[in-house]
Design a protein around this motif. Structure first.
Motif, mmCIF file in Angstrom:
data_model
loop_
_atom_site.group_PDB
_atom_site.id
_atom_site.type_symbol
_atom_site.label_atom_id
_atom_site.label_comp_id
_atom_site.label_asym_id
_atom_site.label_seq_id
_atom_site.Cartn_x
_atom_site.Cartn_y
_atom_site.Cartn_z
ATOM 1 N N THR A 258 23.074 -0.067 50.747
ATOM 2 C CA THR A 258 22.296 -0.127 51.907
ATOM 3 C C THR A 258 22.384 1.019 52.346
ATOM 4 O OG1 THR A 258 23.645 -1.903 52.483
ATOM 5 C CG2 THR A 258 22.876 -1.489 53.788
ATOM 6 N N ILE A 259 23.443 2.256 52.101
ATOM 7 C CA ILE A 259 23.065 3.831 52.491
ATOM 8 C C ILE A 259 21.485 3.780 51.660
ATOM 9 C CG2 ILE A 259 23.432 5.874 52.321
ATOM 10 C CD1 ILE A 259 26.274 4.311 53.319
ATOM 11 N N LEU A 260 21.374 3.525 50.121
ATOM 12 C CA LEU A 260 20.307 3.625 49.762
ATOM 13 C C LEU A 260 19.107 3.593 49.757
ATOM 14 C CD1 LEU A 260 19.088 5.172 47.121
ATOM 15 C CD2 LEU A 260 19.861 3.305 45.941
ATOM 16 N N LEU A 261 19.084 2.612 50.453
ATOM 17 C CA LEU A 261 18.157 1.952 50.917
ATOM 18 C C LEU A 261 17.751 2.369 52.242
ATOM 19 C CD1 LEU A 261 18.699 -1.750 50.199
ATOM 20 C CD2 LEU A 261 17.008 -0.628 48.760
ATOM 21 N N CYS A 262 18.009 3.033 52.915
ATOM 22 C CA CYS A 262 18.285 3.405 54.346
ATOM 23 C C CYS A 262 17.972 5.069 54.102
ATOM 24 C CB CYS A 262 19.543 3.622 55.088
ATOM 25 S SG CYS A 262 20.060 1.816 55.644
ATOM 26 N N ALA A 263 18.292 5.855 52.644
ATOM 27 C CA ALA A 263 18.031 7.294 52.660
ATOM 28 C C ALA A 263 15.994 6.972 51.897
ATOM 29 C CB ALA A 263 18.611 7.713 51.816
ATOM 30 N N ILE A 264 15.781 5.861 51.287
ATOM 31 C CA ILE A 264 14.670 5.805 50.831
ATOM 32 C C ILE A 264 13.584 4.896 52.069
ATOM 33 C CG2 ILE A 264 13.281 4.118 49.615
ATOM 34 C CD1 ILE A 264 15.905 3.705 47.313
ATOM 35 N N ARG A 265 14.241 4.960 52.693
ATOM 36 C CA ARG A 265 13.311 3.938 53.957
ATOM 37 C C ARG A 265 12.688 4.695 54.815
ATOM 38 N NH1 ARG A 265 15.997 1.335 58.319
ATOM 39 N NH2 ARG A 265 17.056 4.596 58.403
ATOM 40 N N ASP A 266 13.834 6.143 55.450
ATOM 41 C CA ASP A 266 13.556 6.992 55.746
ATOM 42 C C ASP A 266 12.752 8.406 54.830
ATOM 43 O OD1 ASP A 266 14.636 6.220 58.221
ATOM 44 O OD2 ASP A 266 16.430 7.384 57.795
ATOM 45 N N ILE A 267 12.801 8.222 53.575
ATOM 46 C CA ILE A 267 11.865 9.212 53.426
ATOM 47 C C ILE A 267 11.166 9.028 53.064
ATOM 48 C CG2 ILE A 267 11.577 9.962 50.981
ATOM 49 C CD1 ILE A 267 14.133 10.757 50.044
ATOM 50 N N CYS A 268 10.152 7.384 53.091
ATOM 51 C CA CYS A 268 9.078 6.626 52.946
ATOM 52 C C CYS A 268 8.043 7.033 54.271
ATOM 53 C CB CYS A 268 9.406 5.013 52.633
ATOM 54 S SG CYS A 268 9.468 4.615 51.470
ATOM 55 N N LYS A 269 8.875 6.834 55.057
ATOM 56 C CA LYS A 269 8.574 7.509 56.665
ATOM 57 C C LYS A 269 7.836 8.681 56.679
ATOM 58 C CE LYS A 269 12.245 5.103 59.438
ATOM 59 N NZ LYS A 269 13.274 5.979 60.262
#
Length: 176
Positions: free
Chosen positions: A85-96
């Motif tokens: 879940t933390i990995l996914l949040c980091a990916i999402r934030d980079i996508c932003k």
């Protein structure tokens, strides 16, 4: 577990965590989040150096009291699920930083989903009591504040370190 049926399945992670309307909760008796740099490095190497190979992430044990199986307790595997879940949040934030529409899609598929009964967004994974508020406010919310808040307890610090680990590694891979 008298009267409970045990059912084992071999499934891809995407079928477990990200398909349908399932919501996972870490029970309060589970230990605090504690992955260290060695565990993170090993996990990162495993997921980035196995390009077309299956990766066995381990066994998860879940408990669901409801017949519809949407409310699920994580009995074993909570450290791995929180790390993912933390990995996914980091990916999402980079996508932003690259494409806000992609970040929104990523968030609504992998981090938060509409709950059928309430028709409100709900996080797919809910950590235990000691981590829940920090995790939701600082990480899972689309407009998170992980970089603005200093962690106050060891478990929160571990979560922030894990997020920074993944964020830095992903950015490094993008720059390559």
């Amino acid at each position: 577990m008298a009267g409970k049926k045990v059912h084992a399945e071999d499934k891809p992670l995407s079928d477990v965590l990200f398909s349908g309307e399932k919501f996972y909760t870490v029970p309060r008796y589970q230990r605090p989040y504690s992955w260290d740099q060695d565990s993170l490095s090993e996990f990162w190497i495993d997921i980035t150096h196995r390009s077309n190979k299956d990766y066995f992430i381990g066994t998860f044990i879940f408990l669901s009291d409801s017949d519809d199986r949407t409310e699920i307790e994580i009995i074993d595997g909570q450290q791995r699920i929180l790390t993912i879940t933390i990995l996914l949040c980091a990916i999402r934030d980079i996508c932003k930083e690259i494409d806000m529409n992609l970040a929104n899609k990523f968030h609504s598929h992998d981090i938060s989903k509409e709950h059928g009964e309430t028709l409100k967004d709900r996080f797919i994974v809910t950590p235990g009591d000691s981590l829940r508020k920090y995790f939701e406010e600082n990480l899972q919310k689309f407009e998170n504040i992980i970089n603005d808040n200093a962690p106050k307890i060891k478990e929160h610090k571990k979560v922030k370190e894990t997020y920074e680990f993944f964020y830095d590694r992903i950015n490094s891979e993008i720059k390559k």
